[in-house]
Design a protein around this motif. Structure first.
Motif: not given
Length: 66
Positions: A1-10
Protein backbone atom coordinates in the motif's frame (compact mmCIF):
# COMPACT_ATOMS: atom_id res chain seq x y z
CA UNK A 1 0.00 0.00 0.00
CA UNK A 2 1.44 3.41 -0.90
CA UNK A 3 2.39 5.93 1.74
CA UNK A 4 -0.54 8.42 2.01
CA UNK A 5 1.91 11.20 2.95
CA UNK A 6 4.15 10.67 -0.09
CA UNK A 7 7.90 10.38 -0.01
CA UNK A 8 9.51 13.39 1.67
CA UNK A 9 12.85 12.52 0.04
CA UNK A 10 11.49 12.18 -3.52
CA UNK A 11 14.04 14.65 -4.95
CA UNK A 12 16.83 12.22 -4.05
CA UNK A 13 15.32 9.68 -6.46
CA UNK A 14 14.44 11.99 -9.37
CA UNK A 15 15.97 12.10 -12.82
CA UNK A 16 19.08 14.27 -13.13
CA UNK A 17 20.95 15.38 -16.25
CA UNK A 18 24.36 16.88 -16.89
CA UNK A 19 23.17 18.52 -20.13
CA UNK A 20 22.90 22.28 -20.60
CA UNK A 21 19.31 21.76 -21.69
CA UNK A 22 17.24 18.75 -20.59
CA UNK A 23 15.74 16.37 -23.13
CA UNK A 24 12.04 17.07 -22.71
CA UNK A 25 10.64 16.96 -26.23
CA UNK A 26 9.97 14.09 -28.62
CA UNK A 27 9.72 14.05 -32.39
CA UNK A 28 8.77 11.24 -34.73
CA UNK A 29 9.81 10.75 -38.33
CA UNK A 30 9.08 8.03 -40.83
CA UNK A 31 12.03 6.20 -42.37
CA UNK A 32 12.45 3.08 -44.45
CA UNK A 33 12.87 -0.31 -42.80
CA UNK A 34 16.47 -0.40 -44.05
CA UNK A 35 17.25 2.99 -42.50
CA UNK A 36 15.62 2.02 -39.21
CA UNK A 37 17.59 -1.23 -39.04
CA UNK A 38 20.88 0.58 -39.74
CA UNK A 39 20.15 3.28 -37.16
CA UNK A 40 19.13 0.78 -34.48
CA UNK A 41 22.32 -1.21 -35.07
CA UNK A 42 24.40 1.77 -33.92
CA UNK A 43 25.45 1.69 -30.29
CA UNK A 44 23.56 4.39 -28.35
CA UNK A 45 21.61 5.34 -31.47
CA UNK A 46 19.42 7.99 -29.78
CA UNK A 47 22.51 10.02 -28.89
CA UNK A 48 23.89 9.46 -32.40
CA UNK A 49 20.65 10.82 -33.91
CA UNK A 50 20.68 13.85 -31.62
CA UNK A 51 24.31 14.61 -32.54
CA UNK A 52 23.70 14.24 -36.29
CA UNK A 53 20.58 16.42 -36.14
CA UNK A 54 22.43 19.10 -34.16
CA UNK A 55 25.29 19.10 -36.68
CA UNK A 56 22.81 19.48 -39.54
CA UNK A 57 20.99 22.31 -37.74
CA UNK A 58 24.29 24.09 -37.05
CA UNK A 59 25.29 23.78 -40.71
CA UNK A 60 21.88 25.05 -41.82
CA UNK A 61 22.17 28.00 -39.45
CA UNK A 62 25.63 28.84 -40.82
CA UNK A 63 24.39 28.87 -44.42
CA UNK A 64 21.42 31.05 -43.49
CA UNK A 65 23.74 33.58 -41.83
CA UNK A 66 25.81 34.00 -45.01
Amino acid sequence: MPNPHGNPEIKKHGFKTDRDEPLTERIAIRVTKTMADKIKSIENYPEFCRRVLQEALDKLSQTEDQ
